[in-house]
Design a protein around this motif. Structure first.
Motif, mmCIF file in Angstrom:
data_model
loop_
_atom_site.group_PDB
_atom_site.id
_atom_site.type_symbol
_atom_site.label_atom_id
_atom_site.label_comp_id
_atom_site.label_asym_id
_atom_site.label_seq_id
_atom_site.Cartn_x
_atom_site.Cartn_y
_atom_site.Cartn_z
ATOM 1 N N LYS A 117 -0.747 -3.831 10.384
ATOM 2 C CA LYS A 117 0.222 -2.751 10.606
ATOM 3 C C LYS A 117 -0.543 -1.436 10.697
ATOM 4 O O LYS A 117 -0.581 -0.648 9.745
ATOM 5 C CB LYS A 117 1.251 -2.710 9.477
ATOM 6 N N PRO A 118 -1.157 -1.177 11.861
ATOM 7 C CA PRO A 118 -1.931 0.058 11.999
ATOM 8 C C PRO A 118 -1.026 1.294 12.041
ATOM 9 O O PRO A 118 0.196 1.181 12.257
ATOM 10 C CB PRO A 118 -2.660 -0.128 13.325
ATOM 11 N N VAL A 119 -1.620 2.445 11.840
ATOM 12 C CA VAL A 119 -0.881 3.708 11.960
ATOM 13 C C VAL A 119 -0.165 3.721 13.307
ATOM 14 O O VAL A 119 -0.726 3.345 14.331
ATOM 15 C CB VAL A 119 -1.840 4.912 11.825
ATOM 16 N N GLY A 120 1.088 4.128 13.276
ATOM 17 C CA GLY A 120 1.918 4.158 14.476
ATOM 18 C C GLY A 120 2.866 2.977 14.585
ATOM 19 O O GLY A 120 3.724 2.946 15.457
ATOM 20 N N GLY A 142 -0.761 8.787 18.360
ATOM 21 C CA GLY A 142 -0.770 10.197 18.000
ATOM 22 C C GLY A 142 -0.930 10.414 16.515
ATOM 23 O O GLY A 142 -1.113 9.470 15.737
ATOM 24 N N ASP A 143 -0.851 11.691 16.140
ATOM 25 C CA ASP A 143 -0.965 12.042 14.732
ATOM 26 C C ASP A 143 0.375 11.818 14.029
ATOM 27 O O ASP A 143 1.347 11.368 14.647
ATOM 28 C CB ASP A 143 -1.479 13.483 14.566
ATOM 29 N N ARG A 144 0.424 12.125 12.757
ATOM 30 C CA ARG A 144 1.620 11.883 11.938
ATOM 31 C C ARG A 144 2.875 12.506 12.560
ATOM 32 O O ARG A 144 3.910 11.855 12.688
ATOM 33 C CB ARG A 144 1.387 12.428 10.529
ATOM 34 N N ASP A 145 2.786 13.768 12.948
ATOM 35 C CA ASP A 145 3.937 14.456 13.528
ATOM 36 C C ASP A 145 4.365 13.789 14.836
ATOM 37 O O ASP A 145 5.561 13.598 15.074
ATOM 38 C CB ASP A 145 3.608 15.937 13.762
ATOM 39 N N GLN A 146 3.402 13.423 15.665
ATOM 40 C CA GLN A 146 3.727 12.801 16.948
ATOM 41 C C GLN A 146 4.382 11.435 16.757
ATOM 42 O O GLN A 146 5.349 11.104 17.454
ATOM 43 C CB GLN A 146 2.466 12.691 17.802
ATOM 44 N N VAL A 147 3.871 10.648 15.824
ATOM 45 C CA VAL A 147 4.466 9.335 15.547
ATOM 46 C C VAL A 147 5.905 9.518 15.069
ATOM 47 O O VAL A 147 6.825 8.840 15.541
ATOM 48 C CB VAL A 147 3.628 8.548 14.509
ATOM 49 N N ARG A 148 6.111 10.432 14.170
ATOM 50 C CA ARG A 148 7.455 10.654 13.628
ATOM 51 C C ARG A 148 8.415 11.156 14.700
ATOM 52 O O ARG A 148 9.559 10.704 14.781
ATOM 53 C CB ARG A 148 7.391 11.622 12.444
#
Length: 166
Positions: A117-120, A142-148
């Motif tokens: 379960k990678p980031v994103g 993307g980064d945290r904000d972009q993923v969210r």
């Protein structure tokens, strides 16, 4: 793709208009998005006509205690999984009496990812009851904000499409 504030606002307005026209109500059960779907929906004046509420169940304990997600699902599959988001929808519907619920659980980053379960990685579920609940796994970049942001936009769009097809 990064979801802009305008895209989020437009998607929330479209869903809100549809909920209102169908006299439907919604509840959210969010983890990695931290209540952002509920925020987007309630940014629209008059949203109290169709938004019953939202739960930010960030911890496994909150998922278990507030949404009645089983310990078995959490232990066997982890919080970011299809069984858990399906149970989050069921728990949110039972707790609220809303007509439709949406649930989101994922790994927004920058840490917390794993090879499986990678980031994103984000699981979504939405539905009106156990028989109608749909679940989808998405992998965002993307980064945290972009993923969210991408997760919020996807959730708003999917619930809109679900209600339009119903």
């Amino acid at each position: 793709m990064v979801a802009s504030d305008q895209e989020l606002s437009q998607a929330a307005a479209r869903l809100g208009e549809l909920l209102e026209s169908q006299a439907q109500t919604i509840v959210t059960a969010e983890s990695c998005t931290g209540g952002w779907v509920a925020k987007a929906l309630t940014d629209r004046a008059g949203s109290s006509a169709y938004v019953l509420g939202g739960l930010v169940t960030y911890s496994n304990e909150a998922k278990h205690d507030w949404l009645k997600v089983t310990s078995e699902s959490l232990n066997k599959h982890g919080a970011v999984s299809e069984p858990v988001v399906r149970e989050m929808v069921a728990g949110a519907l039972a707790a609220s009496g809303a007509n439709v619920a949406v649930a989101i659980s994922g790994v927004a980053g920058p840490g917390g990812g794993s090879p499986d379960k990678p980031v994103g990685t984000v699981w979504f579920a939405w539905g009106s009851n156990a028989d109608s609940t749909q679940a989808v796994l998405k992998q965002f970049q993307g980064d945290r904000d972009q993923v969210r942001r991408q997760a919020v936009l996807f959730a708003l769009q999917q619930v809109h499409d679900y209600l339009q097809e119903a």
